[in-house]
Every structure is written in structure tokens, then in C-alpha cells.
Design a protein around this motif. Structure first.
Motif, PDB file in Angstrom:
ATOM      1  N   VAL A 132       3.344   6.666   0.432  1.00  0.00           N
ATOM      2  CA  VAL A 132       3.262   7.075   1.835  1.00  0.00           C
ATOM      3  C   VAL A 132       4.221   6.207   2.649  1.00  0.00           C
ATOM      4  O   VAL A 132       4.741   5.209   2.157  1.00  0.00           O
ATOM      5  CB  VAL A 132       1.819   6.947   2.395  1.00  0.00           C
ATOM      6  N   GLN A 133       4.426   6.575   3.880  1.00  0.00           N
ATOM      7  CA  GLN A 133       5.241   5.773   4.788  1.00  0.00           C
ATOM      8  C   GLN A 133       4.401   4.627   5.346  1.00  0.00           C
ATOM      9  O   GLN A 133       3.225   4.821   5.672  1.00  0.00           O
ATOM     10  CB  GLN A 133       5.764   6.629   5.951  1.00  0.00           C
ATOM     11  N   THR A 134       5.000   3.455   5.472  1.00  0.00           N
ATOM     12  CA  THR A 134       4.287   2.286   5.991  1.00  0.00           C
ATOM     13  C   THR A 134       3.664   2.577   7.351  1.00  0.00           C
ATOM     14  O   THR A 134       2.539   2.149   7.635  1.00  0.00           O
ATOM     15  CB  THR A 134       5.239   1.075   6.095  1.00  0.00           C
ATOM     16  N   GLU A 135       4.367   3.340   8.185  1.00  0.00           N
ATOM     17  CA  GLU A 135       3.880   3.645   9.533  1.00  0.00           C
ATOM     18  C   GLU A 135       2.561   4.413   9.501  1.00  0.00           C
ATOM     19  O   GLU A 135       1.777   4.347  10.449  1.00  0.00           O
ATOM     20  CB  GLU A 135       4.925   4.458  10.312  1.00  0.00           C
ATOM     21  N   GLU A 136       2.305   5.143   8.431  1.00  0.00           N
ATOM     22  CA  GLU A 136       1.069   5.922   8.322  1.00  0.00           C
ATOM     23  C   GLU A 136      -0.156   5.034   8.180  1.00  0.00           C
ATOM     24  O   GLU A 136      -1.281   5.491   8.361  1.00  0.00           O
ATOM     25  CB  GLU A 136       1.125   6.854   7.109  1.00  0.00           C
ATOM     26  N   LEU A 137       0.044   3.752   7.860  1.00  0.00           N
ATOM     27  CA  LEU A 137      -1.072   2.847   7.596  1.00  0.00           C
ATOM     28  C   LEU A 137      -1.465   2.010   8.799  1.00  0.00           C
ATOM     29  O   LEU A 137      -2.339   1.157   8.702  1.00  0.00           O
ATOM     30  CB  LEU A 137      -0.730   1.941   6.408  1.00  0.00           C
ATOM     31  N   SER A 138      -0.826   2.245   9.911  1.00  0.00           N
ATOM     32  CA  SER A 138      -1.190   1.486  11.108  1.00  0.00           C
ATOM     33  C   SER A 138      -1.398   2.405  12.299  1.00  0.00           C
ATOM     34  O   SER A 138      -1.315   1.978  13.444  1.00  0.00           O
ATOM     35  CB  SER A 138      -0.105   0.448  11.419  1.00  0.00           C
ATOM     36  N   GLU A 139      -1.664   3.671  12.014  1.00  0.00           N
ATOM     37  CA  GLU A 139      -1.916   4.630  13.091  1.00  0.00           C
ATOM     38  C   GLU A 139      -3.135   4.207  13.895  1.00  0.00           C
ATOM     39  O   GLU A 139      -4.134   3.779  13.337  1.00  0.00           O
ATOM     40  CB  GLU A 139      -2.175   6.025  12.523  1.00  0.00           C
ATOM     41  N   LYS A 140      -3.013   4.317  15.166  1.00  0.00           N
ATOM     42  CA  LYS A 140      -4.162   4.052  16.032  1.00  0.00           C
ATOM     43  C   LYS A 140      -4.974   5.329  16.146  1.00  0.00           C
ATOM     44  O   LYS A 140      -4.419   6.419  16.265  1.00  0.00           O
ATOM     45  CB  LYS A 140      -3.699   3.626  17.438  1.00  0.00           C
ATOM     46  N   PRO A 141      -6.292   5.218  16.082  1.00  0.00           N
ATOM     47  CA  PRO A 141      -7.108   6.430  16.218  1.00  0.00           C
ATOM     48  C   PRO A 141      -6.899   7.073  17.583  1.00  0.00           C
ATOM     49  O   PRO A 141      -6.756   6.384  18.587  1.00  0.00           O
ATOM     50  CB  PRO A 141      -8.542   5.935  16.054  1.00  0.00           C
ATOM     51  N   LYS A 142      -6.872   8.388  17.571  1.00  0.00           N
ATOM     52  CA  LYS A 142      -6.721   9.126  18.831  1.00  0.00           C
ATOM     53  C   LYS A 142      -8.104   9.326  19.445  1.00  0.00           C
ATOM     54  O   LYS A 142      -9.034   9.722  18.758  1.00  0.00           O
ATOM     55  CB  LYS A 142      -6.060  10.472  18.554  1.00  0.00           C
ATOM     56  N   PRO A 143      -8.229   9.026  20.726  1.00  0.00           N
ATOM     57  CA  PRO A 143      -9.548   9.219  21.338  1.00  0.00           C
ATOM     58  C   PRO A 143      -9.915  10.701  21.370  1.00  0.00           C
ATOM     59  O   PRO A 143      -9.086  11.547  21.652  1.00  0.00           O
ATOM     60  CB  PRO A 143      -9.377   8.666  22.761  1.00  0.00           C
ATOM     61  N   CYS A 144     -11.153  10.981  21.031  1.00  0.00           N
ATOM     62  CA  CYS A 144     -11.596  12.365  21.058  1.00  0.00           C
ATOM     63  C   CYS A 144     -12.431  12.651  22.319  1.00  0.00           C
ATOM     64  O   CYS A 144     -12.812  13.770  22.561  1.00  0.00           O
ATOM     65  CB  CYS A 144     -12.377  12.707  19.796  1.00  0.00           C
ATOM     66  N   LEU A 145     -12.682  11.605  23.089  1.00  0.00           N
ATOM     67  CA  LEU A 145     -13.475  11.768  24.294  1.00  0.00           C
ATOM     68  C   LEU A 145     -13.012  10.722  25.312  1.00  0.00           C
ATOM     69  O   LEU A 145     -12.818   9.578  24.975  1.00  0.00           O
ATOM     70  CB  LEU A 145     -14.957  11.530  23.975  1.00  0.00           C
ATOM     71  N   THR A 146     -12.790  11.161  26.514  1.00  0.00           N
ATOM     72  CA  THR A 146     -12.439  10.217  27.576  1.00  0.00           C
ATOM     73  C   THR A 146     -13.554  10.221  28.603  1.00  0.00           C
ATOM     74  O   THR A 146     -14.174  11.251  28.868  1.00  0.00           O
ATOM     75  CB  THR A 146     -11.105  10.566  28.246  1.00  0.00           C
ATOM     76  N   ILE A 147     -13.800   9.061  29.133  1.00  0.00           N
ATOM     77  CA  ILE A 147     -14.865   8.911  30.123  1.00  0.00           C
ATOM     78  C   ILE A 147     -14.261   8.324  31.391  1.00  0.00           C
ATOM     79  O   ILE A 147     -13.583   7.309  31.367  1.00  0.00           O
ATOM     80  CB  ILE A 147     -15.972   7.976  29.609  1.00  0.00           C
ATOM     81  N   ASP A 148     -14.496   8.986  32.503  1.00  0.00           N
ATOM     82  CA  ASP A 148     -13.994   8.531  33.780  1.00  0.00           C
ATOM     83  C   ASP A 148     -15.123   7.745  34.454  1.00  0.00           C
ATOM     84  O   ASP A 148     -16.172   8.305  34.795  1.00  0.00           O
ATOM     85  CB  ASP A 148     -13.573   9.722  34.629  1.00  0.00           C
ATOM     86  N   PHE A 171       0.841  -1.207   0.000  1.00  0.00           N
ATOM     87  CA  PHE A 171       0.000   0.000   0.000  1.00  0.00           C
ATOM     88  C   PHE A 171       0.873   1.253   0.000  1.00  0.00           C
ATOM     89  O   PHE A 171       0.626   2.197  -0.753  1.00  0.00           O
ATOM     90  CB  PHE A 171      -0.921   0.032   1.225  1.00  0.00           C
ATOM     91  N   ALA A 172       1.900   1.263   0.859  1.00  0.00           N
ATOM     92  CA  ALA A 172       2.777   2.427   0.970  1.00  0.00           C
ATOM     93  C   ALA A 172       3.485   2.704  -0.350  1.00  0.00           C
ATOM     94  O   ALA A 172       3.575   3.860  -0.790  1.00  0.00           O
ATOM     95  CB  ALA A 172       3.798   2.199   2.087  1.00  0.00           C
ATOM     96  N   GLU A 173       3.949   1.665  -1.011  1.00  0.00           N
ATOM     97  CA  GLU A 173       4.626   1.831  -2.303  1.00  0.00           C
ATOM     98  C   GLU A 173       3.665   2.374  -3.360  1.00  0.00           C
ATOM     99  O   GLU A 173       3.997   3.308  -4.094  1.00  0.00           O
ATOM    100  CB  GLU A 173       5.193   0.487  -2.754  1.00  0.00           C
ATOM    101  N   TRP A 174       2.467   1.814  -3.429  1.00  0.00           N
ATOM    102  CA  TRP A 174       1.499   2.220  -4.450  1.00  0.00           C
ATOM    103  C   TRP A 174       1.048   3.659  -4.286  1.00  0.00           C
ATOM    104  O   TRP A 174       0.747   4.339  -5.256  1.00  0.00           O
ATOM    105  CB  TRP A 174       0.285   1.295  -4.442  1.00  0.00           C
TER     106      TRP A 174
END
Length: 121
Positions: A100-116, A94-97
Motif C-alpha cells: 500500500v502507499q505510506t500515505e494510506e496509513l496515516s489517514e485521519k478519520p472523517k467526521p460522520c457527525l458535526t455538532i454546532d 507496513f506499506a512495503e509488507w
């Protein structure tokens, strides 16, 4: 910019999180595709169970299915040419095609809301 199309076997969902167990390969592919789509890249994914006409209409895919049967899925096309048969693209591919950098394809989503969930006193 390349156009990539992935022709999946009949799946109940594209993410791999349905059914009795999670398929990590489907989850990896779904994550990479989501991140590429989010960046505006031309990548499409088709499911034989829901979109059979697309498989018939595409001459390359139809030919492989007639010659090798449905066990040849998934089939990946890059710019209309067969790039892979029987396995999903790796993140490196995917990165070659898409340049992009390979690392960009496995980013974990950042939480936009935290619940205590600690009980209040």
C-alpha cells in the motif's frame, strides 16, 4: 498477501492514549493497524499483559524473550519470521509488507457527525 503479527509488551491499552501522557508512537501504530485491518489485511497484535500464552506458544517470540528478556518487545513477525525486535514497524515498512502507499496509513478519520455548540437565540 503477508501476515504480520506484533507482540507488544504489557500495555494497559494498545492506542497509547491511556495513562498520564499520550504515546505518539503507539497512536501511530494503532492507526496504521486499524487502517490495514479495515482494508482486510492480515495483521494481528498481541499484548503480553493480556495474552501471555500466545507469547509462550510462538517459538520465535519465546526464544527472543528467553535470550533477551521483555525489553526486546515489541517483536514483529512477517510470515512467521522475525522482522523487527525492540521497535515498532515504520509506516514505510507496513506499506512495503502490504503493498500500500505510506500515505494510506496515516489517514485521519472523517467526521460522520458535526455538532454546532453555538448558543441558540
Amino acid at each position: 498477501m503477508n501476515k504480520v503479527e506484533i507482540f507488544d509488551p504489557a500495555l494497559c491499552c494498545a492506542t497509547g492514549v491511556c495513562g498520564p501522557s499520550v504515546d505518539p508512537e503507539l497512536t501511530r501504530v494503532a492507526t496504521a493497524i486499524f487502517l490495514l485491518e479495515k482494508k482486510g489485511y492480515d495483521i494481528k497484535r498481541y499484548n503480553l499483559g493480556f495474552e501471555p500464552a500466545i507469547f509462550v506458544e510462538n517459538k520465535e517470540v519465546s526464544k527472543v524473550l528467553h535470550e533477551k528478556g521483555p525489553n526486546s518487545l515489541p517483536i514483529t513477525l512477517v510470515e512467521g519470521e522475525i522482522a523487527k525486535i525492540g521497535t515498532y514497524p515504520t509506516n514505510d515498512e507496513f506499506a512495503e509488507w502490504f503493498g500500500v502507499q505510506t500515505e494510506e496509513l496515516s489517514e485521519k478519520p472523517k467526521p460522520c457527525l458535526t455538532i454546532d455548540l453555538k448558543p441558540s437565540k
